[in-house]
Design a protein around this motif. Structure first.
Motif, short mmCIF file in Angstrom:
data_model
loop_
_atom_site.label_atom_id
_atom_site.label_comp_id
_atom_site.label_asym_id
_atom_site.label_seq_id
_atom_site.Cartn_x
_atom_site.Cartn_y
_atom_site.Cartn_z
N TYR A 119 0.82 -1.21 0.00
CA TYR A 119 0.00 0.00 0.00
C TYR A 119 0.86 1.26 0.00
O TYR A 119 0.59 2.23 0.70
CB TYR A 119 -0.96 -0.02 1.20
N MET A 121 2.72 2.26 -3.32
CA MET A 121 2.94 2.83 -4.65
C MET A 121 1.93 3.92 -5.01
O MET A 121 2.23 4.79 -5.83
CB MET A 121 2.92 1.73 -5.70
N THR A 122 0.76 3.91 -4.40
CA THR A 122 -0.23 4.94 -4.70
C THR A 122 -0.05 6.21 -3.89
O THR A 122 -0.78 7.17 -4.08
CB THR A 122 -1.65 4.41 -4.44
N ILE A 146 4.85 -6.47 -4.14
CA ILE A 146 4.11 -5.21 -4.08
C ILE A 146 2.64 -5.53 -3.90
O ILE A 146 2.05 -6.29 -4.68
CB ILE A 146 4.32 -4.38 -5.37
N ASN A 148 -0.98 -3.58 -3.60
CA ASN A 148 -1.45 -2.23 -3.87
C ASN A 148 -2.84 -2.25 -4.48
O ASN A 148 -3.30 -3.28 -4.99
CB ASN A 148 -0.50 -1.52 -4.85
N HIS A 149 -3.47 -1.11 -4.45
CA HIS A 149 -4.68 -0.89 -5.21
C HIS A 149 -4.30 -0.43 -6.62
O HIS A 149 -3.45 0.44 -6.78
CB HIS A 149 -5.54 0.19 -4.56
N TRP A 173 -3.73 9.12 -1.42
CA TRP A 173 -3.57 8.25 -2.58
C TRP A 173 -3.79 9.02 -3.87
O TRP A 173 -4.48 10.04 -3.89
CB TRP A 173 -4.62 7.14 -2.58
N PHE A 202 -7.54 -5.00 -4.10
CA PHE A 202 -6.09 -4.91 -4.06
C PHE A 202 -5.48 -6.07 -4.84
O PHE A 202 -6.12 -7.10 -5.05
CB PHE A 202 -5.58 -4.93 -2.62
#
Length: 229
Positions: A119, A121-122, A146, A148-149, A173, A202
Motif C-alpha cells: 500500500y 505505490m499509490t 508489491i 497495492n490498489h 492516494w 487490491f
C-alpha cells in the motif's frame, strides 16, 4: 505516469500525520487480507527483509522470527507508533526502523533477500523511481512483493473505487494508479499476480530478481558455442 495526478511529499506527510493515530482501526482492517497473503509468502523465505512503507508497524509482529527485518517510512508520526509497537511486543528480529524516502533508499545495492512494499505505490510522488530502488536493493535471487490498489474502470470494483475516491485522496492516494505504470518498466521477472480480498480491490505483484551472471563465464561459453548459465 500518464493520467496520474502527482502528489508531493509534503502532502503525504500531512495526510499521514492526520491518519497515524487511527490508521490501524480505519484503513488497517481493509488492507489486512493483502497484508496476510504477502506475509505468508515472506515467512517461507530466509535472510533479510526490507519493508518499505512500514507505517505503524502493524505487520512487524507477524513476520517469522528467523527473518532479519528493516523497515523504512517517510512519516515520523507513523514510525513513532511502529517503534512503540516493537518495544511493547519485544520484537527481537527488527534490526532497524528508519525515516527514509522510498525513492532514495540509503542502502547498498543487493542489501536484502526480500523487499516488500504494501500500500505504498499509490502514495509516493514517483512510483517508477521507487520501483527502481526496490529492484536495486534486492539481492540477486531475491523477491520483490508489491501489494497495492490498481485502478479499474468497470464492474463492481470500478463502482467501489469511485465511491472510495474521496477517502482515498484524503489519505494521500492517487486512486487512478494502474498496474502497468510499474509492470511495463520493471526489469524483474513478474512471477505471480494475485487479486486480493475484499472484492479484488487490491492486487499482489510478486517479482523475482534473476541470479547475477558472471560476464567472464558467459563470454567464454559464447566463444565455445555453449549456452550461458
Amino acid at each position: 505516469m500518464s493520467g496520474i495526478v502527482r502528489i508531493d511529499e509534503q502532502s503525504v506527510l500531512k495526510a499521514y500525520a492526520r491518519w497515524a493515530p487511527v490508521y490501524d482501526f480505519s484503513f488497517g482492517p481493509i488492507a489486512d487480507s493483502g497484508r496476510k497473503r504477502a506475509i505468508d509468502i515472506i515467512n517461507r523465505r530466509e535472510g533479510s527483509l526490507l519493508e518499505v512503507g512500514v507505517g505503524t508497524g502493524v505487520a512487524l509482529p507477524r513476520y517469522a522470527p528467523h527473518l532479519a527485518i528493516t523497515g523504512i517510512d517517510l512519516s515520523p508520526d507513523m514510525l513513532r507508533i511502529a517503534r512503540q509497537r516493537v518495544r511493547e511486543r519485544g520484537l527481537t528480529n527488527i534490526d532497524a526502523l528508519y525515516e527514509m524516502d522510498a525513492s532514495e533508499l540509503r542502502f547498498d545495492d543487493a542489501s536484502f533477500d526480500t523487499v516488500v512494499a504494501m500500500y505504498v505505490m499509490t502514495v509516493v510522488p514517483d512510483p517508477i523511481q521507487v520501483l527502481k530502488e526496490l529492484e536495486r536493493v534486492c539481492a540477486p535471487g531475491g523477491e520483490v512483493l508489491i501489494v497495492n490498489h490498481f485502478a479499474q474502470d468497470h464492474g463492481v470494483r470500478g463502482w467501489i473505487e469511485s465511491f472510495m475516491a474521496p477517502a482515498a485522496r484524503a489519505l494521500g492516494w492517487h486512486p487512478d494508479f494502474r498496474a502497468e505504470t510499474i509492470t511495463d518498466i520493471a526489469t524483474l521477472e513478474l512471477v505471480e499476480t494475485v487479486k486480493l480480498k475484499p472484492f479484488g480491490l487490491f492486487t499482489m505483484l510478486r517479482f523475482h530478481k534473476p541470479e547475477a551472471t558472471n560476464p567472464a563465464t558467459d563470454a567464454a561459453a559464447s566463444q565455445a558455442g555453449l549456452p550461458a548459465i
